[in-house]
Scaffold this motif. Structure first.
Motif, mmCIF file in Angstrom:
data_model
loop_
_atom_site.group_PDB
_atom_site.id
_atom_site.type_symbol
_atom_site.label_atom_id
_atom_site.label_comp_id
_atom_site.label_asym_id
_atom_site.label_seq_id
_atom_site.Cartn_x
_atom_site.Cartn_y
_atom_site.Cartn_z
ATOM 1 N N ARG A 132 -58.631 -3.507 -88.349
ATOM 2 C CA ARG A 132 -58.239 -4.666 -87.549
ATOM 3 C C ARG A 132 -57.141 -5.449 -88.267
ATOM 4 N N ASP B 58 -66.082 -13.971 -89.839
ATOM 5 C CA ASP B 58 -65.235 -12.820 -89.504
ATOM 6 C C ASP B 58 -63.752 -13.180 -89.461
ATOM 7 N N THR B 59 -63.420 -14.460 -89.589
ATOM 8 C CA THR B 59 -62.007 -14.860 -89.635
ATOM 9 C C THR B 59 -61.509 -15.001 -91.079
ATOM 10 N N LYS C 176 -60.481 -14.066 -94.931
ATOM 11 C CA LYS C 176 -59.854 -12.952 -95.643
ATOM 12 C C LYS C 176 -60.650 -12.617 -96.903
ATOM 13 N N TYR D 32 -69.425 -8.125 -86.870
ATOM 14 C CA TYR D 32 -68.415 -9.047 -86.353
ATOM 15 C C TYR D 32 -69.014 -10.291 -85.696
ATOM 16 N N ASP E 53 -59.763 -16.502 -83.866
ATOM 17 C CA ASP E 53 -58.919 -16.797 -85.026
ATOM 18 C C ASP E 53 -57.645 -17.552 -84.650
ATOM 19 N N GLU F 161 -66.390 -12.152 -98.536
ATOM 20 C CA GLU F 161 -66.493 -13.172 -97.496
ATOM 21 C C GLU F 161 -67.678 -14.112 -97.689
ATOM 22 N N LYS G 241 -55.119 -8.088 -90.277
ATOM 23 C CA LYS G 241 -55.519 -8.772 -91.498
ATOM 24 C C LYS G 241 -56.075 -10.157 -91.195
ATOM 25 N N ARG G 242 -57.255 -10.435 -91.710
ATOM 26 C CA ARG G 242 -57.841 -11.766 -91.545
ATOM 27 C C ARG G 242 -57.175 -12.730 -92.524
ATOM 28 N N THR G 243 -56.962 -13.946 -92.082
ATOM 29 C CA THR G 243 -56.209 -14.907 -92.904
ATOM 30 C C THR G 243 -56.991 -16.172 -93.218
ATOM 31 N N ASP H 163 -56.887 -4.806 -92.184
ATOM 32 C CA ASP H 163 -58.019 -4.851 -93.098
ATOM 33 C C ASP H 163 -58.660 -3.473 -93.217
#
Length: 495
Positions: free
Chosen positions: A46, A280-281, A283, A118, A202, A288, A48-50, A42
């Motif tokens: 960090r 924060d989890t 994407k 976060y 996550d 967000e 990539k958040r999914t 990201d």
């Protein structure tokens, strides 16, 4: 000699570090990243958040529809047919509104490209700072610690109910089947010790989905049994003003129970303390806060409908005798296996909900310890342990020891104070105002730079003061309930 200089210059050019990829600054760039930008990471570097609307919704439902739903029939009974549903709706509206305020502060500055916060604590630190950070952290983590204790108590009650109903059926009602909840609390603790070794929030998405399904299952069973019981009675029990004062309820008890009911309802809507961690989890794109707005609206709408149905149908079925735990009120129902299924679903749900709530505590302590002792192998070194059909598990010794000690502590306290309703009321009262109302409002005011004495500022302050008053009186009622219970309670006894 000239040739040597040329070669040296050429070598110097070659060893220059490659330029870092340009950070993502817009949603368009997120879709079409700059050359050299890794699709695996990201904009903050960090992984990539999914997360999606549905994974966030499952996390919230897992956190919200907890054991608190079982106490709502009792809460409505104390308040009555008029105040009970109204109070429930008011808590839903307040929680939805303040959660949306908080979700807009996930990023400082621009809501799409600003610096990420976060955790809940990070949002407080970047917007408020000073002593408020320490105060917020203390309240948040104590509240999460208390929720873990409350969930341990609730899970043991459900496990004990399964054993007790089967025991009474085997003895045809001749055996009172008294038993201690301690072994069930210990069993739940062992399960949580194992699951607590899952490294990050996550990685819990699958557990949250299972827990959310279980929460719907036992809520639906409780609702169905309430409807069945009401149909058998051929009358809707209860009154407009709730439990009546009489030989079994003194005016003082009526007052304490009424305010304790507020704490129970507040606990049933408690999830703001982990909202930023859930966000924060998620994407992006879209931003967000947009995803969280959808998740929050879906989650609170669904849970409020369930709460209304379970609380009101439970009151309609039992009236003034509505139990603190709805499922225990059906006694030893002829189809007792239905209650067994509901109690199994509660246990599975609470196993997942426990993890959703304690992961922020784990992450905070581990991050603090790693920064405090950056050169310690015990704190930071990970050992790859091969696990068949899974791959390798990153074992960290500090994480293993600290998380095990945390779970053991909540387990022992749950064995000492197994008062479900009173513990739920205290947690709801103490955590609701600061974590669900005050800090989200203050963070939002600071982030959006809302001026003092403007109409919006005044409206938010009125909301804060009103919720503070409700939290104080609810806490007083729950503490009074614990003190009354302690007069007759024997630690580690049988029920």
């Amino acid at each position: 000699m000239e040739e040597f200089r040329d070669t040296r210059q050429h070598l110097q050019i070659d060893v220059q570090p490659k330029p870092k990829p340009k950070p993502i600054s817009t949603e368009t760039e997120a879709i079409n990243p700059q050359p050299g930008y890794s699709k695996c990471f990201d904009d903050d570097g960090r992984l990539k958040r999914t997360g999606t609307v549905w994974t966030a919704t499952s996390h919230i439902i897992t956190a919200v529809i907890g054991s608190g739903v079982l106490s709502l029939a009792w809460a409505v009974a104390q308040l009555g047919w008029v105040a009970g549903p109204i109070v429930m709706m008011l808590f839903a509206v307040v929680t939805f509104y303040t959660s949306n305020l908080l979700s807009q502060c996930y990023r400082s500055g621009d809501p799409t490209t600003g610096t990420r916060n976060y955790t809940y604590m990070d949002a407080v630190k970047s917007n408020l700072g000073g002593r408020k950070v320490a105060i917020c952290g203390t309240i948040q983590y104590l509240n999460l610690f208390g929720v873990a204790i409350g969930y341990t108590i609730a899970a043991s009650i459900s496990m004990m109910s399964i054993k007790k109903s089967n025991c009474i059926h085997k003895s045809s009602g001749n055996d009172s089947c008294k038993m201690s909840s301690n072994w069930y609390i210990i069993g739940f603790g062992i399960m949580e010790v194992i699951l607590s070794q899952i490294p990050d929030f996550d990685q819990l998405w699958w557990l949250s989905i299972v827990a959310a399904v279980m929460s719907f299952s036992y809520s639906a069973i409780g609702l169905g049994l309430g409807i069945t019981k009401t149909a058998e009675n051929r009358i809707i029990k209860g009154s407009l003003m709730g439990v009546s004062i009489g030989p079994h309820v003194t005016p003082m008890q009526k007052m304490w129970r009424t305010v304790q009911a507020l704490g129970d309802i507040a606990f049933a809507y408690s999830f703001s303390s982990i909202l930023i961690e859930i966000q924060d989890t998620v994407k992006s794109p879209p931003a967000e806060y947009k995803t969280m707005r959808k998740s929050t609206s879906i989650s609170i709408t669904v849970t409020t409908v369930f709460y209304m149905l379970c609380g009101c149908m439970g009151y309609a079925a039992f009236g003034d005798q509505a139990p603190g735990n709805l499922l225990t009120g059906f006694g030893y129902f002829s189809a007792y296996w239905v209650l067994d299924i509901a109690n199994i679903a509660i246990v599975i749900h609470l196993i997942g909900a426990y993890q959703v709530f304690v992961q922020p505590v784990f992450a905070f302590v581990e991050k603090w310890s790693e920064n405090k002792w950056p050169n310690s192998d015990f704190m930071s070194k990970e050992y790859k342990i091969p696990i068949p059909f899974y791959g390798s598990y990153p074992l960290n010794l500090f994480r293993m020891v600290w998380r095990t000690v945390f779970v053991l502590t909540t387990t022992v306290i749950a064995m000492l104070l197994p008062f479900f309703n009173d513990v739920v009321g205290i947690l709801g009262a103490i955590g609701f105002w600061p974590l669900t109302v005050y800090f989200p409002v203050e963070i939002y005011i600071a982030e959006k730079k809302i001026g003092r004495w403007t109409s919006q500022w005044l409206g938010l302050q009125i909301l804060c003061v009103a919720c503070l008053f409700i939290s104080i009186i609810a806490a007083c009622g729950s503490v009074a309930g614990v003190l009354i219970d302690l007069k007759t309670y024997k630690p580690f006894g049988s029920n």
